[in-house]
Scaffold this active site. Sequence first.
Site, PDB file in Angstrom:
ATOM      1  N   TYR A 194       0.726  -1.298  -0.053  1.00 11.75           N
ATOM      2  CA  TYR A 194       0.080  -0.090  -0.056  1.00 11.75           C
ATOM      3  C   TYR A 194       0.850   1.235   0.041  1.00 11.75           C
ATOM      4  O   TYR A 194       0.203   2.472   0.007  1.00 11.75           O
ATOM      5  CB  TYR A 194      -0.833  -0.051   1.204  1.00 11.75           C
ATOM      6  CG  TYR A 194      -1.858  -0.974   1.217  1.00 11.75           C
ATOM      7  CD1 TYR A 194      -1.879  -2.271   1.203  1.00 11.75           C
ATOM      8  CD2 TYR A 194      -3.445  -0.627   1.240  1.00 11.75           C
ATOM      9  CE1 TYR A 194      -2.798  -3.224   1.118  1.00 11.75           C
ATOM     10  CE2 TYR A 194      -4.332  -1.569   1.102  1.00 11.75           C
ATOM     11  CZ  TYR A 194      -4.086  -2.903   0.964  1.00 11.75           C
ATOM     12  OH  TYR A 194      -5.218  -3.779   1.342  1.00 11.75           O
ATOM     13  N   LYS A 261       2.955 -13.647   6.195  1.00 10.94           N
ATOM     14  CA  LYS A 261       3.071 -14.602   5.312  1.00 10.94           C
ATOM     15  C   LYS A 261       4.590 -14.960   5.159  1.00 10.94           C
ATOM     16  O   LYS A 261       5.195 -14.872   4.049  1.00 10.94           O
ATOM     17  CB  LYS A 261       2.500 -14.471   3.960  1.00 10.94           C
ATOM     18  CG  LYS A 261       2.491 -15.292   2.946  1.00 10.94           C
ATOM     19  CD  LYS A 261       1.137 -16.354   3.068  1.00 10.94           C
ATOM     20  CE  LYS A 261       1.540 -17.283   1.900  1.00 10.94           C
ATOM     21  NZ  LYS A 261       0.796 -18.786   2.457  1.00 10.94           N
ATOM     22  N   ASP A 315      -2.692 -17.370   5.701  1.00 16.44           N
ATOM     23  CA  ASP A 315      -3.798 -18.275   5.239  1.00 16.44           C
ATOM     24  C   ASP A 315      -4.376 -19.163   6.263  1.00 16.44           C
ATOM     25  O   ASP A 315      -5.635 -19.547   6.499  1.00 16.44           O
ATOM     26  CB  ASP A 315      -3.357 -19.154   4.001  1.00 16.44           C
ATOM     27  CG  ASP A 315      -1.850 -19.559   4.044  1.00 16.44           C
ATOM     28  OD1 ASP A 315      -1.118 -19.022   4.903  1.00 16.44           O
ATOM     29  OD2 ASP A 315      -1.552 -20.653   3.398  1.00 16.44           O
ATOM     30  N   ASP A 339      -5.977  -6.033   5.966  1.00 19.87           N
ATOM     31  CA  ASP A 339      -7.346  -5.493   5.121  1.00 19.87           C
ATOM     32  C   ASP A 339      -8.117  -6.706   4.890  1.00 19.87           C
ATOM     33  O   ASP A 339      -9.303  -6.278   5.298  1.00 19.87           O
ATOM     34  CB  ASP A 339      -6.683  -5.036   3.885  1.00 19.87           C
ATOM     35  CG  ASP A 339      -7.758  -4.152   3.040  1.00 19.87           C
ATOM     36  OD1 ASP A 339      -8.686  -3.984   3.774  1.00 19.87           O
ATOM     37  OD2 ASP A 339      -7.130  -3.545   1.755  1.00 19.87           O
TER      38      ASP A 339
END
Length: 448
Positions: A194, A261, A315, A339
């Site tokens: 972002y 991640k 995940d 987000d």
Amino acid sequence: MKYQKLEMPKLGEKIETREGKLDVPDNPIIPFIEGDGIGPDIWRVTKKVIDAAVEKNYKGKKKIEWLEIHAGLSALKKYGDDDILPDDTVNAIKEYKVAIKGPLTTPVGGFDYVCLVCAKEQDGIDGKRPEKCIKCGSEYVTPRFRSLNVGLRQILDLYACVRPVRWYKGVPCPVKHPEKLNVIVFRENTEDVYAGIEFQEGSEDAKKLIRFLQEELNKTVRPDSGVGIKPISVTGTKRLVRKALNYAVQHNKPNVTLVHKGNIMKFTEGAFRDWGYELAKEEFKDKIVTEQELWDEFDGKMPEGKILVKDRIADQMFQQVLLRPDEYSVLATPNLNGDYLSDACAAQVGGLGLAPGANIGDEMALFEATHGTAPKYTGMNKVNPSSLILSGVMMLRYLGWNEAGDMIENALEKTISQKTVTYDLERQMTGAVKLRTSEFGEKIIGNM
Ligand code: NAP
């Protein structure tokens, strides 16, 4: 501070920060932005509900002095010259430290202009600005601009996006035990993909960057690629994780989970996890236990009064909030994970219509509804004001006015469980009574 066009309240004092702590007077001046579209409808009700709870709890001893500031359509009307984020607005938030806002129109597509009344994006006519909106006929069509929400976060360095998610009794939702999810997401707000460092496929800059990667760093990127950069820093990570841990300490939360991640993106997301643990051990050593320590030193039994710091791969985290929601309390995440995750959590307990939010920095905090301007419902007194009202609850708690915040939250829950709700909830419930925005607000006040 001198303001160009603000009408200052006659009474009220400034909130100050001293040694990182808020010093809140009994009559703080708090700036508000009504917002575009449904903003004025939901703000009107939110203000009434907040004022009523403050009055009922403190009997005139405490009172908020509201200061209207402008962004989006209301700024355009007041300041003209396409000034949709006036200096007055930014300076007032800087000076008064705590503010609240409704939703603001944000252009999405590749058009040159946007209407601030109906959010219709459009191109110029013969290369010139359209005199009237092609959809609603309004004269408030402005050149495309970057998101005001993002702009405010960047200018004010509001680096933590904070989103509490819990279920309110009676709210229809897709899972069997929505009451088991009660989390607060601390999402880093300034970095990650972002950061806005992106190069369009085929552009000179993209070609240059691809060439540099190939020639200087021996990394191959297909020549027909768009390229984005994902910076994650020690500074950005540590201040975010510090805020999450401080919150956990102040509110007696049992655990903080670093969501990343890192198995794929080792030097950004993996580093977020490592720096998060590092900060926890450096600054909260006597208050926390890491999951590793829990097994190595405590045989899996959580020592009394400590906060468990753990990490989960992003995940996996989406499964965890569905399957073992009650094992999670505070979540600290990089920007993109946060987000997705905060919206997924909100959907799990009945949707975004109720989810409150805040953007918080070291000095300032801006509380806001998390949904958009829903322009088709503008001025209809129809939509659900809960997201902004609950953002007001967050704000009251941030000020330390917990009694007033609790009173609103309980009354709102009671109102929903009585099946007296706005159209969005009514259409999903059997036997519910449909109320207008203002009636829903009155009902909440009646239930206080
Ligand atoms: P939206 O304004 O959130 O509305 C989408 C739909 O969500 C509405 O049509 C309505 O659904 C439902 N909804 C939203 N708020 C509601 C409320 N308070 N009560 C009941 N239902 C509600 O999303 P959008 O139409 O995609 O975006 C409109 C504009 O808002 C865009 O310019 C967008 O960029 C901007 N936006 C701003 C913010 C912000 O300021 N924080 C956030 C998101 C979007 P039904 O029609 O099914 O009833």
